[in-house]
Design a protein around this motif. Structure first.
Motif, PDB file in Angstrom:
ATOM      1  N   UNK A  83       0.976  -0.783  -0.390  1.00  0.00           N
ATOM      2  CA  UNK A  83      -0.071  -0.413  -0.152  1.00  0.00           C
ATOM      3  C   UNK A  83       0.707   1.335  -0.385  1.00  0.00           C
ATOM      4  N   UNK A  84       0.513   2.546  -0.988  1.00  0.00           N
ATOM      5  CA  UNK A  84       1.231   3.151  -0.874  1.00  0.00           C
ATOM      6  C   UNK A  84       0.096   4.908  -1.096  1.00  0.00           C
ATOM      7  N   UNK A  85       0.917   4.959  -0.541  1.00  0.00           N
ATOM      8  CA  UNK A  85      -0.455   6.697   0.468  1.00  0.00           C
ATOM      9  C   UNK A  85       0.172   7.593  -0.393  1.00  0.00           C
ATOM     10  N   UNK A  86      -1.247   8.681  -0.268  1.00  0.00           N
ATOM     11  CA  UNK A  86      -0.163  10.075  -0.497  1.00  0.00           C
ATOM     12  C   UNK A  86       0.805  10.829   0.740  1.00  0.00           C
ATOM     13  N   UNK A  87       1.662  11.381   0.188  1.00  0.00           N
ATOM     14  CA  UNK A  87       2.163  12.308   1.484  1.00  0.00           C
ATOM     15  C   UNK A  87       1.034  13.174   2.787  1.00  0.00           C
ATOM     16  N   UNK A  88       1.792  12.945   3.396  1.00  0.00           N
ATOM     17  CA  UNK A  88       1.171  13.508   4.936  1.00  0.00           C
ATOM     18  C   UNK A  88       1.705  14.029   6.103  1.00  0.00           C
ATOM     19  N   UNK A  89       1.790  14.979   6.510  1.00  0.00           N
ATOM     20  CA  UNK A  89       2.402  15.350   7.653  1.00  0.00           C
ATOM     21  C   UNK A  89       1.293  15.565   8.926  1.00  0.00           C
ATOM     22  N   UNK A  90       2.296  14.846   9.505  1.00  0.00           N
ATOM     23  CA  UNK A  90       0.882  15.023  11.130  1.00  0.00           C
ATOM     24  C   UNK A  90       1.668  16.671  11.795  1.00  0.00           C
ATOM     25  N   UNK A  91       0.470  17.443  12.260  1.00  0.00           N
ATOM     26  CA  UNK A  91       0.914  18.562  13.170  1.00  0.00           C
ATOM     27  C   UNK A  91       0.986  18.461  13.608  1.00  0.00           C
ATOM     28  N   UNK A  92       1.941  19.612  14.555  1.00  0.00           N
ATOM     29  CA  UNK A  92       2.800  19.733  16.228  1.00  0.00           C
ATOM     30  C   UNK A  92       0.766  19.968  16.890  1.00  0.00           C
ATOM     31  N   UNK A  93       0.353  20.308  16.448  1.00  0.00           N
ATOM     32  CA  UNK A  93      -1.114  20.314  17.651  1.00  0.00           C
ATOM     33  C   UNK A  93      -2.426  19.049  17.556  1.00  0.00           C
ATOM     34  N   UNK A  94      -2.211  18.596  16.942  1.00  0.00           N
ATOM     35  CA  UNK A  94      -2.624  16.679  16.313  1.00  0.00           C
ATOM     36  C   UNK A  94      -1.842  15.971  17.743  1.00  0.00           C
ATOM     37  N   UNK A  95      -0.643  16.158  17.440  1.00  0.00           N
ATOM     38  CA  UNK A  95       0.001  15.453  17.598  1.00  0.00           C
ATOM     39  C   UNK A  95      -0.037  15.771  19.451  1.00  0.00           C
TER      40      UNK A  95
END
Length: 157
Positions: A3-15
């Protein structure tokens, strides 16, 4: 199948929010200690038992909030918050920053997994987790394959 996903960035607030919610859910018993301290009111009637217990619990929550906020500021953790694509198969999860840079995460490193209403969350430790929103998968079949792997690895039921 990979499975190859799209690029994603985890936001610091979400973390920070997810980490804090996770730790408070895991250590729910701390609130019982605060309630036990409040019960000191029945032994020696004074409002300070209740105030002291609330302050102590507030400091406990503040401690963990500072810990998770600190993780987002550390230089060695900056890569966690960069835009990444994921390649998932039955052997590992490959977190790729670009075509040349990546980090493999073996399935045995994952302690537990949760299926939220809009994402998979794979916990490596109390403060480390991989957040995979459903929107980064290219199709429902890829999501179902991911869920099948999680069930096979006995991370979810």
């Amino acid at each position: 199948m990979i499975v190859k996903t799209k690029k994603y960035q985890l936001e610091t607030g979400t973390y920070i929010k997810m980490g804090l919610a996770s730790i408070l859910k895991e250590q729910w018993w701390v609130i019982l200690i605060a309630v036990a301290i409040m019960c000191g009111y029945f032994w020696i009637p004074s409002i300070w038992w209740i105030i002291g217990a609330l302050i102590a619990y507030g400091l406990y929550v503040l401690f963990w909030a500072i810990q998770f906020t600190g993780v987002t500021q550390m230089e060695q953790n900056k890569t966690i918050f960069e835009k990444m694509a994921y390649e998932i198969d039955s052997r590992q999860i490959l977190m790729k920053i670009n075509t040349r840079q990546g980090m493999p995460v073996q399935w045995n490193m994952i302690k537990k997994a949760e299926v939220k209403k809009d994402a998979y969350v794979l916990y490596l430790s109390k403060a480390q987790f991989i957040h995979l929103p459903f929107r980064i998968f290219n199709s429902d079949n890829e999501r179902k394959f991911m869920e099948t792997i999680l069930k096979r690895k006995e991370l979810i039921k």
